[in-house]
Design a protein around this motif. Sequence first.
Motif, PDB file in Angstrom:
ATOM      1  N   ALA A   1       0.861  -1.187   0.000  1.00  0.00           N
ATOM      2  CA  ALA A   1       0.000   0.000   0.000  1.00  0.00           C
ATOM      3  C   ALA A   1       0.894   1.232   0.000  1.00  0.00           C
ATOM      4  O   ALA A   1       1.962   1.234   0.615  1.00  0.00           O
ATOM      5  N   ALA A   2       0.459   2.264  -0.685  1.00  0.00           N
ATOM      6  CA  ALA A   2       1.225   3.510  -0.717  1.00  0.00           C
ATOM      7  C   ALA A   2       0.989   4.304   0.562  1.00  0.00           C
ATOM      8  O   ALA A   2      -0.048   4.161   1.216  1.00  0.00           O
ATOM      9  N   GLU A   3       1.961   5.129   0.899  1.00  0.00           N
ATOM     10  CA  GLU A   3       1.828   6.033   2.037  1.00  0.00           C
ATOM     11  C   GLU A   3       0.562   6.865   1.847  1.00  0.00           C
ATOM     12  O   GLU A   3       0.265   7.331   0.763  1.00  0.00           O
TER      13      GLU A   3
ATOM     14  N   GLY B   1      -8.196   5.213   3.199  1.00  0.00           N
ATOM     15  CA  GLY B   1      -9.038   4.753   2.100  1.00  0.00           C
ATOM     16  C   GLY B   1      -9.261   3.259   2.145  1.00  0.00           C
ATOM     17  O   GLY B   1     -10.370   2.778   1.887  1.00  0.00           O
ATOM     18  N   TRP B   2      -8.225   2.494   2.490  1.00  0.00           N
ATOM     19  CA  TRP B   2      -8.370   1.039   2.619  1.00  0.00           C
ATOM     20  C   TRP B   2      -9.306   0.686   3.776  1.00  0.00           C
ATOM     21  O   TRP B   2     -10.122  -0.222   3.650  1.00  0.00           O
TER      22      TRP B   2
ATOM     23  N   LEU C   1     -12.582  -1.518   2.990  1.00  0.00           N
ATOM     24  CA  LEU C   1     -12.805  -2.787   3.689  1.00  0.00           C
ATOM     25  C   LEU C   1     -14.131  -2.743   4.445  1.00  0.00           C
ATOM     26  O   LEU C   1     -14.931  -3.678   4.362  1.00  0.00           O
ATOM     27  N   ALA C   2     -14.383  -1.652   5.166  1.00  0.00           N
ATOM     28  CA  ALA C   2     -15.631  -1.514   5.932  1.00  0.00           C
ATOM     29  C   ALA C   2     -16.848  -1.561   5.009  1.00  0.00           C
ATOM     30  O   ALA C   2     -17.862  -2.180   5.341  1.00  0.00           O
ATOM     31  N   GLU C   3     -16.760  -0.919   3.842  1.00  0.00           N
ATOM     32  CA  GLU C   3     -17.873  -0.928   2.881  1.00  0.00           C
ATOM     33  C   GLU C   3     -18.225  -2.337   2.421  1.00  0.00           C
ATOM     34  O   GLU C   3     -19.349  -2.610   2.038  1.00  0.00           O
ATOM     35  N   HIS C   4     -17.251  -3.234   2.453  1.00  0.00           N
ATOM     36  CA  HIS C   4     -17.458  -4.628   2.045  1.00  0.00           C
ATOM     37  C   HIS C   4     -17.653  -5.551   3.249  1.00  0.00           C
ATOM     38  O   HIS C   4     -17.653  -6.771   3.099  1.00  0.00           O
TER      39      HIS C   4
ATOM     40  N   ASN D   1      -7.711 -16.692   5.306  1.00  0.00           N
ATOM     41  CA  ASN D   1      -6.311 -16.332   5.085  1.00  0.00           C
ATOM     42  C   ASN D   1      -6.047 -14.939   5.624  1.00  0.00           C
ATOM     43  O   ASN D   1      -6.886 -14.046   5.522  1.00  0.00           O
ATOM     44  N   SER D   2      -4.881 -14.749   6.208  1.00  0.00           N
ATOM     45  CA  SER D   2      -4.475 -13.472   6.774  1.00  0.00           C
ATOM     46  C   SER D   2      -3.870 -12.608   5.671  1.00  0.00           C
ATOM     47  O   SER D   2      -2.900 -12.996   5.017  1.00  0.00           O
ATOM     48  N   LEU D   3      -4.453 -11.424   5.470  1.00  0.00           N
ATOM     49  CA  LEU D   3      -3.961 -10.497   4.459  1.00  0.00           C
ATOM     50  C   LEU D   3      -3.472  -9.235   5.144  1.00  0.00           C
ATOM     51  O   LEU D   3      -3.994  -8.830   6.183  1.00  0.00           O
ATOM     52  N   GLU D   4      -2.465  -8.619   4.543  1.00  0.00           N
ATOM     53  CA  GLU D   4      -1.826  -7.446   5.136  1.00  0.00           C
ATOM     54  C   GLU D   4      -1.660  -6.371   4.076  1.00  0.00           C
ATOM     55  O   GLU D   4      -1.367  -6.661   2.922  1.00  0.00           O
ATOM     56  N   LEU D   5      -1.826  -5.136   4.494  1.00  0.00           N
ATOM     57  CA  LEU D   5      -1.531  -3.964   3.666  1.00  0.00           C
ATOM     58  C   LEU D   5      -0.497  -3.129   4.405  1.00  0.00           C
ATOM     59  O   LEU D   5      -0.836  -2.327   5.282  1.00  0.00           O
ATOM     60  N   PRO D   6       0.809  -3.311   4.109  1.00  0.00           N
ATOM     61  CA  PRO D   6       1.854  -2.505   4.743  1.00  0.00           C
ATOM     62  C   PRO D   6       2.192  -1.288   3.892  1.00  0.00           C
ATOM     63  O   PRO D   6       2.103  -1.326   2.668  1.00  0.00           O
TER      64      PRO D   6
END
Length: 136
Positions: free
Chosen positions: A82-84, A89-90, A94-97, A122-127
């Motif tokens: 994920a960009a700085e 926004g993410w 995520l909440a909208e879904h 599955n564990s997903l990450e946005l760093p």
Amino acid sequence: MRPLRARRVLESCLYVDDLPRAARFYQKVLGLEPISQLPGRHAFFRCGDGVVLLFDPRATADPDGAVPAHGAHGPGHLAFAAAEGELAGWRRQLAEHGVAVEAEVDWPQGGHSLYFRDPAGNSLELPTPPTCKLAP
């Protein structure tokens, strides 16, 4: 002679128990571009220069001749860069879904990560940078 080194990850794979549901999640929630699907077996998605593979482990556990048998049970993990400045926004997307953020981590070296689950667990990450480098 120097040993060879792998250059980059081309494909990353997760195993899912409900392929249509997982495929919708990766396309609608994460915005990945579908590139191939074989109902009951797999769904493939473009992600940057790489490909995310979703397999039903019941269909891939037995060798089919061309590809060796493979599969896994239990949650896997993938991180998507994920960009700085994108995390707010993410969080909204995520909440909208209806996807709950499971954890947030501020890393000692800088950067921040959001953790959440796909429909298969599955564990997903946005760093964000510098945890992930967006450019080589």
